[in-house]
Motif scaffolding. Structure first.
Motif, mmCIF file in Angstrom:
data_model
loop_
_atom_site.group_PDB
_atom_site.id
_atom_site.type_symbol
_atom_site.label_atom_id
_atom_site.label_comp_id
_atom_site.label_asym_id
_atom_site.label_seq_id
_atom_site.Cartn_x
_atom_site.Cartn_y
_atom_site.Cartn_z
ATOM 1 N N SER A 120 0.820 -1.209 0.000
ATOM 2 C CA SER A 120 0.000 0.000 0.000
ATOM 3 C C SER A 120 0.855 1.261 0.000
ATOM 4 O O SER A 120 0.602 2.204 -0.765
ATOM 5 C CB SER A 120 -0.935 0.003 1.220
ATOM 6 N N LYS A 121 1.868 1.288 0.855
ATOM 7 C CA LYS A 121 2.714 2.475 0.932
ATOM 8 C C LYS A 121 3.588 2.607 -0.317
ATOM 9 O O LYS A 121 3.780 3.711 -0.844
ATOM 10 C CB LYS A 121 3.586 2.435 2.182
ATOM 11 N N ALA A 122 4.101 1.481 -0.807
ATOM 12 C CA ALA A 122 4.990 1.514 -1.973
ATOM 13 C C ALA A 122 4.283 2.033 -3.214
ATOM 14 O O ALA A 122 4.881 2.763 -4.018
ATOM 15 C CB ALA A 122 5.561 0.126 -2.232
ATOM 16 N N THR A 123 3.010 1.691 -3.403
ATOM 17 C CA THR A 123 2.292 2.163 -4.593
ATOM 18 C C THR A 123 2.243 3.691 -4.636
ATOM 19 O O THR A 123 2.444 4.300 -5.693
ATOM 20 C CB THR A 123 0.863 1.601 -4.651
ATOM 21 N N LEU A 124 1.987 4.306 -3.497
ATOM 22 C CA LEU A 124 1.912 5.765 -3.440
ATOM 23 C C LEU A 124 3.290 6.389 -3.628
ATOM 24 O O LEU A 124 3.429 7.415 -4.308
ATOM 25 C CB LEU A 124 1.306 6.197 -2.106
ATOM 26 N N ALA A 125 4.303 5.764 -3.031
ATOM 27 C CA ALA A 125 5.670 6.264 -3.204
ATOM 28 C C ALA A 125 6.098 6.170 -4.666
ATOM 29 O O ALA A 125 6.810 7.052 -5.175
ATOM 30 C CB ALA A 125 6.625 5.479 -2.310
ATOM 31 N N ILE A 126 5.664 5.121 -5.356
ATOM 32 C CA ILE A 126 5.992 4.952 -6.777
ATOM 33 C C ILE A 126 5.353 6.067 -7.614
ATOM 34 O O ILE A 126 5.977 6.603 -8.538
ATOM 35 C CB ILE A 126 5.534 3.564 -7.273
ATOM 36 N N MET A 127 4.124 6.423 -7.304
ATOM 37 C CA MET A 127 3.464 7.497 -8.055
ATOM 38 C C MET A 127 4.256 8.791 -7.946
ATOM 39 O O MET A 127 4.455 9.500 -8.947
ATOM 40 C CB MET A 127 2.035 7.689 -7.537
ATOM 41 N N TYR A 129 7.443 8.997 -7.195
ATOM 42 C CA TYR A 129 8.747 8.737 -7.823
ATOM 43 C C TYR A 129 8.670 8.900 -9.339
ATOM 44 O O TYR A 129 9.563 9.496 -9.963
ATOM 45 C CB TYR A 129 9.207 7.327 -7.460
ATOM 46 N N LEU A 130 7.611 8.382 -9.936
ATOM 47 C CA LEU A 130 7.436 8.454 -11.390
ATOM 48 C C LEU A 130 6.840 9.785 -11.841
ATOM 49 O O LEU A 130 6.727 10.032 -13.043
ATOM 50 C CB LEU A 130 6.539 7.307 -11.877
ATOM 51 N N GLU A 131 6.441 10.602 -10.877
ATOM 52 C CA GLU A 131 5.777 11.880 -11.161
ATOM 53 C C GLU A 131 4.522 11.664 -12.006
ATOM 54 O O GLU A 131 4.191 12.466 -12.896
ATOM 55 C CB GLU A 131 6.743 12.868 -11.826
ATOM 56 N N TRP A 132 3.842 10.572 -11.746
ATOM 57 C CA TRP A 132 2.540 10.281 -12.355
ATOM 58 C C TRP A 132 1.514 10.336 -11.227
ATOM 59 O O TRP A 132 1.429 9.433 -10.409
ATOM 60 C CB TRP A 132 2.529 8.915 -13.032
ATOM 61 N N ILE A 133 0.769 11.421 -11.164
ATOM 62 C CA ILE A 133 -0.149 11.643 -10.061
ATOM 63 C C ILE A 133 -1.588 11.456 -10.548
ATOM 64 O O ILE A 133 -2.071 12.238 -11.384
ATOM 65 C CB ILE A 133 0.027 13.054 -9.459
ATOM 66 N N PRO A 134 -2.278 10.459 -10.061
ATOM 67 C CA PRO A 134 -3.640 10.196 -10.535
ATOM 68 C C PRO A 134 -4.653 11.190 -9.976
ATOM 69 O O PRO A 134 -4.451 11.773 -8.906
ATOM 70 C CB PRO A 134 -3.921 8.785 -10.010
ATOM 71 N N ASP A 135 -5.734 11.368 -10.715
ATOM 72 C CA ASP A 135 -6.878 12.120 -10.193
ATOM 73 C C ASP A 135 -7.634 11.277 -9.171
ATOM 74 O O ASP A 135 -8.131 11.791 -8.168
ATOM 75 C CB ASP A 135 -7.825 12.505 -11.338
ATOM 76 N N VAL A 136 -7.720 9.988 -9.466
ATOM 77 C CA VAL A 136 -8.465 9.060 -8.614
ATOM 78 C C VAL A 136 -7.624 7.809 -8.361
ATOM 79 O O VAL A 136 -7.037 7.245 -9.285
ATOM 80 C CB VAL A 136 -9.808 8.645 -9.274
ATOM 81 N N ILE A 137 -7.586 7.395 -7.104
ATOM 82 C CA ILE A 137 -6.952 6.127 -6.733
ATOM 83 C C ILE A 137 -8.062 5.175 -6.320
ATOM 84 O O ILE A 137 -8.796 5.426 -5.369
ATOM 85 C CB ILE A 137 -5.959 6.303 -5.574
ATOM 86 N N LEU A 154 0.273 10.062 5.745
ATOM 87 C CA LEU A 154 1.711 10.106 5.478
ATOM 88 C C LEU A 154 2.067 10.857 4.192
ATOM 89 O O LEU A 154 3.175 11.361 4.060
ATOM 90 C CB LEU A 154 2.286 8.692 5.413
ATOM 91 N N PHE A 155 1.154 10.918 3.244
ATOM 92 C CA PHE A 155 1.443 11.532 1.946
ATOM 93 C C PHE A 155 0.691 12.842 1.741
ATOM 94 O O PHE A 155 0.668 13.371 0.635
ATOM 95 C CB PHE A 155 1.111 10.559 0.816
ATOM 96 N N ALA A 156 0.113 13.377 2.797
ATOM 97 C CA ALA A 156 -0.728 14.574 2.666
ATOM 98 C C ALA A 156 0.032 15.758 2.076
ATOM 99 O O ALA A 156 -0.536 16.551 1.327
ATOM 100 C CB ALA A 156 -1.313 14.946 4.024
ATOM 101 N N GLY A 157 1.302 15.896 2.393
ATOM 102 C CA GLY A 157 2.076 17.024 1.900
ATOM 103 C C GLY A 157 2.830 16.753 0.618
ATOM 104 O O GLY A 157 3.703 17.540 0.225
ATOM 105 N N THR A 158 2.502 15.668 -0.068
ATOM 106 C CA THR A 158 3.176 15.300 -1.311
ATOM 107 C C THR A 158 2.188 15.373 -2.468
ATOM 108 O O THR A 158 0.969 15.459 -2.247
ATOM 109 C CB THR A 158 3.753 13.873 -1.226
#
Length: 251
Positions: A120-127, A129-137, A154-158
């Motif tokens: 779960s955490k790695a998927t968000l970190a990958i997004m 990292y790849l600078e691919w930010i989804p509108d919807v998860i 944990l990712f609120a400020g990213t």
């Protein structure tokens, strides 16, 4: 706006034809393909299990890697990213020998908790990292239950912290319940998170990953309107009917 592709990330523990034990695998396969036809940019995130057939593993391309903290002991874990595109859908496989080297996707629940905390955490970190930010998860079942929690905590400020989250219940019976200390250690979350919004806490010293996902998701969906009504009753609610009635405004 019709020319702007909506970005949608799917996060789940199985997807046909790579790994499938039930209906979840079918939905993870069919729904992204349908959204591609509606001009969406869809990426499906899956664990890189050893049980994935070799013919698909041979087609995967390594596109990046990094180290990520996870548990409360501060240990860093390797996150490998493998990519495979099929029928217009991009599949991203999260690679880590510590968690996904076993021969089948699910084992004992006690061992599966760390595995899906990492996933779960790695998927968000990958997004990020790849600078691919989804509108919807779009998260599926308890294995992705911590994704909405991580997004808000944990990712609120990213960049990925701005994404909206949808949580789909396929089978309410399986909830990822465990000793709270076990979940707190592996998730790296603070104890107050378990009880924020009635989140993942489930009685004395018990945590529930699916309940956490329901609590923090922006929207909750089920496999049918009938099932959405049924799970708000004591007979079908698997002890979460009260919580689901409380969340009925987004169900």
């Amino acid at each position: 706006m019709s020319d702007v592709k909506k970005k949608i990330a799917f996060i789940g523990s199985e997807c046909y034809p790579f790994v499938k034990t039930g209906g979840l695998g079918d939905v993870m396969f069919a729904l992204p393909k349908a959204l591609i036809k509606q001009n969406c940019d869809v990426r499906v995130f899956l664990p890189c299990y050893k049980c994935i057939p070799e013919k698909y593993r041979d087609e995967m391309k390594q596109i990046g890697s990094f180290e990520m903290d996870l548990s409360r002991d501060g240990k860093q874990y390797y996150v490998g990213i493998k990519e495979l595109t099929m029928d217009g859908v991009t599949y991203l496989f999260v690679d880590n020998e510590d968690f996904f080297s076993w021969g089948k996707p699910y084992t004992e629940l006690y061992d599966d908790i760390p595995k899906y905390c990492f996933f779960s955490k790695a998927t968000l970190a990958i997004m990020n990292y790849l600078e691919w930010i989804p509108d919807v998860i779009h998260c599926h079942d308890w294995q992705a239950g911590l994704v909405p929690v991580y997004v808000h905590k944990l990712f609120a400020g990213t960049p990925v912290g701005q994404a909206k989250t949808v949580f789909t219940i396929h089978n309410l019976r399986f909830q990822g319940m465990c000793n709270s200390e076990h979940l707190l250690f592996w998730s790296g979350l603070s104890e107050d998170v378990l009880y924020d919004q009635g989140a993942a806490g489930d009685g004395f010293n018990t945590s529930n990953m699916l309940k956490g996902g329901l609590s923090f998701a922006d929207s909750i969906t089920t496999v049918s309107n009938t099932y959405a009504e049924e799970i708000q009753t004591a007979f079908y609610g698997e002890h979460l009917d009260g919580h689901l009635r409380y969340l009925s405004h987004k169900l």
